[in-house]
Design an enzyme around this catalytic site. Structure first.
Site, PDB file in Angstrom:
ATOM      1  N   ASP A 118       0.845  -1.208   0.000  1.00 60.87           N
ATOM      2  CA  ASP A 118       0.000   0.000   0.000  1.00 60.87           C
ATOM      3  C   ASP A 118       0.873   1.248   0.000  1.00 60.87           C
ATOM      4  O   ASP A 118       0.623   2.220  -0.714  1.00 60.87           O
ATOM      5  CB  ASP A 118      -0.920   0.007   1.230  1.00 60.87           C
ATOM      6  CG  ASP A 118      -1.806  -1.226   1.278  1.00 60.87           C
ATOM      7  OD1 ASP A 118      -2.127  -1.757   0.196  1.00 60.87           O
ATOM      8  OD2 ASP A 118      -2.171  -1.654   2.385  1.00 60.87           O
ATOM      9  N   HIS A 170      -5.475  -2.815   6.114  1.00 61.65           N
ATOM     10  CA  HIS A 170      -4.993  -3.226   4.786  1.00 61.65           C
ATOM     11  C   HIS A 170      -6.201  -3.696   3.979  1.00 61.65           C
ATOM     12  O   HIS A 170      -6.263  -4.818   3.492  1.00 61.65           O
ATOM     13  CB  HIS A 170      -3.982  -4.356   5.009  1.00 61.65           C
ATOM     14  CG  HIS A 170      -3.265  -4.841   3.784  1.00 61.65           C
ATOM     15  ND1 HIS A 170      -2.569  -4.015   2.943  1.00 61.65           N
ATOM     16  CD2 HIS A 170      -3.119  -6.092   3.275  1.00 61.65           C
ATOM     17  CE1 HIS A 170      -2.031  -4.743   1.969  1.00 61.65           C
ATOM     18  NE2 HIS A 170      -2.362  -6.003   2.151  1.00 61.65           N
TER      19      HIS A 170
HETATM   20  N1  LIG Z   1       0.339  -8.568   1.183  1.00 54.03           N
HETATM   21  C1  LIG Z   1       0.561  -8.240  -0.076  1.00 54.03           C
HETATM   22  O1  LIG Z   1       1.135  -7.211  -0.400  1.00 54.03           O
HETATM   23  C2  LIG Z   1       0.100  -9.173  -1.172  1.00 54.03           C
HETATM   24  C3  LIG Z   1       0.460  -8.947  -2.506  1.00 54.03           C
HETATM   25  C4  LIG Z   1       0.028  -9.832  -3.481  1.00 54.03           C
HETATM   26  C5  LIG Z   1      -0.763 -10.917  -3.124  1.00 54.03           C
HETATM   27  N2  LIG Z   1      -1.114 -11.096  -1.826  1.00 54.03           N
HETATM   28  C6  LIG Z   1      -1.921 -12.232  -1.391  1.00 54.03           C
HETATM   29  O2  LIG Z   1      -1.126 -13.404  -1.489  1.00 54.03           O
HETATM   30  C7  LIG Z   1      -1.982 -14.522  -1.633  1.00 54.03           C
HETATM   31  C8  LIG Z   1      -1.508 -15.373  -2.807  1.00 54.03           C
HETATM   32  O3  LIG Z   1      -1.711 -14.667  -4.029  1.00 54.03           O
HETATM   33  P1  LIG Z   1      -1.403 -15.358  -5.427  1.00 54.03           P
HETATM   34  O4  LIG Z   1      -1.664 -14.346  -6.474  1.00 54.03           O
HETATM   35  O5  LIG Z   1      -0.080 -16.046  -5.383  1.00 54.03           O
HETATM   36  O6  LIG Z   1      -2.581 -16.447  -5.468  1.00 54.03           O
HETATM   37  P2  LIG Z   1      -2.579 -17.841  -6.229  1.00 54.03           P
HETATM   38  O7  LIG Z   1      -3.992 -18.326  -6.243  1.00 54.03           O
HETATM   39  O8  LIG Z   1      -1.819 -17.770  -7.511  1.00 54.03           O
HETATM   40  O9  LIG Z   1      -1.741 -18.766  -5.253  1.00 54.03           O
HETATM   41  C9  LIG Z   1      -2.194 -19.147  -3.999  1.00 54.03           C
HETATM   42  C10 LIG Z   1      -1.593 -20.507  -3.721  1.00 54.03           C
HETATM   43  O10 LIG Z   1      -1.892 -20.838  -2.367  1.00 54.03           O
HETATM   44  C11 LIG Z   1      -2.223 -22.210  -2.334  1.00 54.03           C
HETATM   45  N3  LIG Z   1      -2.960 -22.512  -1.115  1.00 54.03           N
HETATM   46  C12 LIG Z   1      -4.275 -22.349  -0.845  1.00 54.03           C
HETATM   47  N4  LIG Z   1      -4.554 -22.792   0.384  1.00 54.03           N
HETATM   48  C13 LIG Z   1      -3.390 -23.243   0.919  1.00 54.03           C
HETATM   49  C14 LIG Z   1      -3.037 -23.836   2.150  1.00 54.03           C
HETATM   50  N5  LIG Z   1      -3.941 -24.066   3.099  1.00 54.03           N
HETATM   51  N6  LIG Z   1      -1.749 -24.158   2.358  1.00 54.03           N
HETATM   52  C15 LIG Z   1      -0.822 -23.957   1.409  1.00 54.03           C
HETATM   53  N7  LIG Z   1      -1.095 -23.419   0.209  1.00 54.03           N
HETATM   54  C16 LIG Z   1      -2.362 -23.065  -0.028  1.00 54.03           C
HETATM   55  C17 LIG Z   1      -3.037 -22.406  -3.636  1.00 54.03           C
HETATM   56  O11 LIG Z   1      -3.139 -23.768  -3.983  1.00 54.03           O
HETATM   57  C18 LIG Z   1      -2.193 -21.615  -4.611  1.00 54.03           C
HETATM   58  O12 LIG Z   1      -1.163 -22.370  -5.186  1.00 54.03           O
HETATM   59  C19 LIG Z   1      -3.405 -13.955  -1.796  1.00 54.03           C
HETATM   60  O13 LIG Z   1      -4.036 -13.979  -0.544  1.00 54.03           O
HETATM   61  C20 LIG Z   1      -3.146 -12.530  -2.219  1.00 54.03           C
HETATM   62  O14 LIG Z   1      -4.236 -11.694  -1.881  1.00 54.03           O
HETATM   63  C21 LIG Z   1      -0.680 -10.256  -0.850  1.00 54.03           C
END
Ligand SMILES: NC(=O)c1ccc[n+]([C@@H]2O[C@H](COP(=O)([O-])OP(=O)(O)OC[C@H]3O[C@@H](n4cnc5c(N)ncnc54)[C@H](O)[C@@H]3O)[C@@H](O)[C@H]2O)c1
Length: 215
Positions: free
Chosen positions: A161, A189
């Protein structure tokens, strides 16, 4: 390399964010070029084949800092004796969803992972929660690891952010990002966050440029 390797867990390693950070961790960008790491990648069982693919790619890189790489689909194995955890795996936002809409789905995951931290990780483990809503998930996780892992060992990655606001100010002011300082984000957030540009310091060359007329 003479140092003992860190065991570093990345959850959701088969997903988009996980896939992009495992290489940075494996090649020394995070813990340094003389610190070996054993990378432990956790994902859910349906993603096992993808995880195996990521594991093979990392092995193919022949990285001097990568002392080992494990792809696992169960929490006990994943959290065993880890020094650091990047908790990325979560349900991502779909169109029209806010970060807080993910709470119900993700609270279960972070409750379970908090317990696994307490039961299997080193008590000195440092945890960065990335899965959204990151700060709430971090709180849930820390609560269920309480008594074993101190609260101060948990961080939530909300810096995105801040970086977005800083980058937008730099674009509007037509200066490099490095010339923008003191941007603050208040609130959660999620949609209550408030980017505070009032206290920003922006310079063009050495000339202060803030607040501009459009602010
Ligand atoms: N904090 C930040 O700045 C920030 C930035 C980008 C993304 N994110 C967050 O990060 C997360 C992942 O985003 P992404 O784009 O990689 O999503 P994505 O769907 O590509 O990947 C998520 C992965 O997590 C796995 N997963 C789901 N449940 C799980 C569990 N219990 N244990 C282990 N693995 C599990 C899924 O199978 C998948 O491979 C999301 O929550 C997204 O909102 C946060």
């Amino acid at each position: 390399m003479t140092k003992a390797p860190f065991r570093v867990l990345v959850t959701g390693a088969a997903g988009q964010i996980g896939y992009s950070i495992v290489l940075q961790i494996a090649k020394g960008d995070v813990f340094g070029p003389d610190q070996p790491v054993v990378l432990v990648m956790l994902d859910i069982p349906p993603m096992a084949a993808v995880l195996e693919g990521v594991q093979m790619e990392l092995i193919d890189c022949a990285l001097p800092t990568l002392a080992g790489v494990e792809g696992v689909t169960n929490e006990e194995q994943a959290f065993k004796d880890i020094d650091f955890a990047f908790l990325v795996g979560a349900m991502p936002r779909r169109e029209g969803m806010e970060r807080k809409d993910l709470l119900a789905a993700n609270v279960k995951i972070f409750k379970s992972q908090g317990r696994s931290l307490a039961n299997f990780a080193k008590p000195t483990v440092k945890v960065l929660v990335v899965g959204n809503p990151a700060n709430t998930n971090a709180l849930v996780c820390a609560k269920y690891a309480a008594g074993k892992v101190p609260l101060r060992n948990f961080s939530a990655m909300t810096r995105l952010d801040h970086n977005r606001a800083t980058a937008q100010i730099a674009l509007h002011a037509n200066v490099p990002v490095a010339n923008v300082k003191n941007v603050i984000i208040w609130g959660n957030h999620s949609s209550t966050q408030f980017p505070d540009a009032r206290h920003a310091k922006v310079v063009k060359g050495t000339i202060p440029l803030w607040p501009p007329t459009w602010f």
